[in-house]
Scaffold this active site. Structure first.
Site, PDB file in Angstrom:
ATOM      1  N   ARG A  59      -1.574   3.769  -4.884  1.00 33.16           N
ATOM      2  CA  ARG A  59      -0.876   2.729  -5.663  1.00 33.16           C
ATOM      3  C   ARG A  59      -1.014   2.945  -7.155  1.00 33.16           C
ATOM      4  NH1 ARG A  59      -3.577  -1.648  -2.358  1.00 33.16           N
ATOM      5  NH2 ARG A  59      -4.148   0.041  -0.962  1.00 33.16           N
ATOM      6  N   GLU A  96     -17.045   0.522   1.898  1.00 29.34           N
ATOM      7  CA  GLU A  96     -17.820  -0.514   2.590  1.00 29.34           C
ATOM      8  C   GLU A  96     -18.412   0.055   3.888  1.00 29.34           C
ATOM      9  OE1 GLU A  96     -15.543  -4.024   2.710  1.00 29.34           O
ATOM     10  OE2 GLU A  96     -17.220  -5.268   3.403  1.00 29.34           O
TER      11      GLU A  96
HETATM   12  P1  AMP Z   1     -13.135  -0.414  -4.878  1.00 31.37           P
HETATM   13  O1  AMP Z   1     -13.436   1.054  -4.833  1.00 31.37           O
HETATM   14  O2  AMP Z   1     -14.058  -1.254  -4.033  1.00 31.37           O
HETATM   15  O3  AMP Z   1     -13.055  -0.938  -6.306  1.00 31.37           O
HETATM   16  O4  AMP Z   1     -11.716  -0.635  -4.204  1.00 31.37           O
HETATM   17  C1  AMP Z   1     -10.551  -0.369  -4.918  1.00 31.37           C
HETATM   18  C2  AMP Z   1      -9.525   0.358  -4.083  1.00 31.37           C
HETATM   19  O5  AMP Z   1      -9.381  -0.211  -2.782  1.00 31.37           O
HETATM   20  C3  AMP Z   1      -8.173   0.265  -4.763  1.00 31.37           C
HETATM   21  O6  AMP Z   1      -7.538   1.536  -4.679  1.00 31.37           O
HETATM   22  C4  AMP Z   1      -7.432  -0.798  -3.974  1.00 31.37           C
HETATM   23  O7  AMP Z   1      -6.098  -0.427  -3.784  1.00 31.37           O
HETATM   24  C5  AMP Z   1      -8.172  -0.944  -2.649  1.00 31.37           C
HETATM   25  N1  AMP Z   1      -8.561  -2.346  -2.336  1.00 31.37           N
HETATM   26  C6  AMP Z   1      -9.828  -2.833  -2.277  1.00 31.37           C
HETATM   27  N2  AMP Z   1      -9.841  -4.152  -1.954  1.00 31.37           N
HETATM   28  C7  AMP Z   1      -8.544  -4.508  -1.808  1.00 31.37           C
HETATM   29  C8  AMP Z   1      -7.874  -5.763  -1.498  1.00 31.37           C
HETATM   30  N3  AMP Z   1      -8.551  -6.899  -1.270  1.00 31.37           N
HETATM   31  N4  AMP Z   1      -6.518  -5.771  -1.460  1.00 31.37           N
HETATM   32  C9  AMP Z   1      -5.821  -4.628  -1.701  1.00 31.37           C
HETATM   33  N5  AMP Z   1      -6.383  -3.433  -1.991  1.00 31.37           N
HETATM   34  C10 AMP Z   1      -7.725  -3.358  -2.050  1.00 31.37           C
END
Ligand code: AMP
Length: 176
Positions: A59, A96
């Site tokens: 995205r 996670e």
């Molecule tokens: P993080 O590495 O935990 O910051 O997760 C970010 C990545 O996971 C991004 O590329 C987001 O597109 C995706 N992502 C994580 N949580 C969500 C959510 N609640 N809704 C949509 N995309 C998410």
């Protein structure tokens, strides 16, 4: 700003129970809101001496390439493992559940580059911090990171700021 937030659809329990998935496809289908994303981001960073915009698969490619083009800058893809055809460097990071790997072409950047990293959303920050590491390993400077959506309760923005990275977010949602 509220127009941007209002265009984002929330899908509860996707892809797994307990996650509120913030669906930006409904933002992509609204040209006025997309122009607002590009304008707000470009205006925020335009005097920061950027030399390129790096988008995180998938995205981050959509808004990252629009922002790069608006600023007349090169667009650099940061991709999931095994997708880039030329020689790459890789960075593992924790999800996670389990691990993932991001890659960048070894010749995509050099020490004269000043990079803006773009993705749709920051949650725990793992994806963005792995991207920062890739760019630093190519000896380029990370000027900052820009996201459409912040999930402040997951702490990713604070983690980036604690390692000295400037962060822009366009809207925020409570919870996970
Ligand atoms: P993080 O590495 O935990 O910051 O997760 C970010 C990545 O996971 C991004 O590329 C987001 O597109 C995706 N992502 C994580 N949580 C969500 C959510 N609640 N809704 C949509 N995309 C998410």
């Amino acid at each position: 700003m509220s127009e941007i937030k209002d265009t984002i659809r929330t899908i509860p329990n996707f892809p797994i129970d307990g996650i509120m998935f913030r669906d930006v496809t409904t933002l992509y289908s609204n040209p006025n809101a997309m122009k607002e994303v590009v304008n707000l981001t470009a205006n925020f960073w335009e005097n920061e001496g950027l030399t390129c915009v790096a988008g995180i698969e998938a995205r981050g490619f959509v808004t990252g390439s629009l922002i790069a083009n608006y600023l007349s800058l090169p667009f650099i893809p940061i991709r999931k493992k095994g997708k880039l055809p030329h020689q790459t460097i890789s960075q593992d990071y924790d999800l996670e559940y389990g691990k993932a790997t991001l890659e960048i072409h070894i010749d995509a950047l050099n020490k004269s580059d000043n990079v803006l990293i773009v993705d749709d959303l920051i949650a725990t920050g793992g994806t963005a911090i792995a991207s920062v590491e890739l760019i630093k390993r190519l000896e380029a400077n990370v000027q900052g990171c820009s996201f459409i959506i912040d999930l402040p309760e997951l702490g990713g923005r604070k983690k980036l700021e604690n390692i000295g990275i400037k962060v822009q977010t366009l809207c925020a949602f409570e919870g996970h």
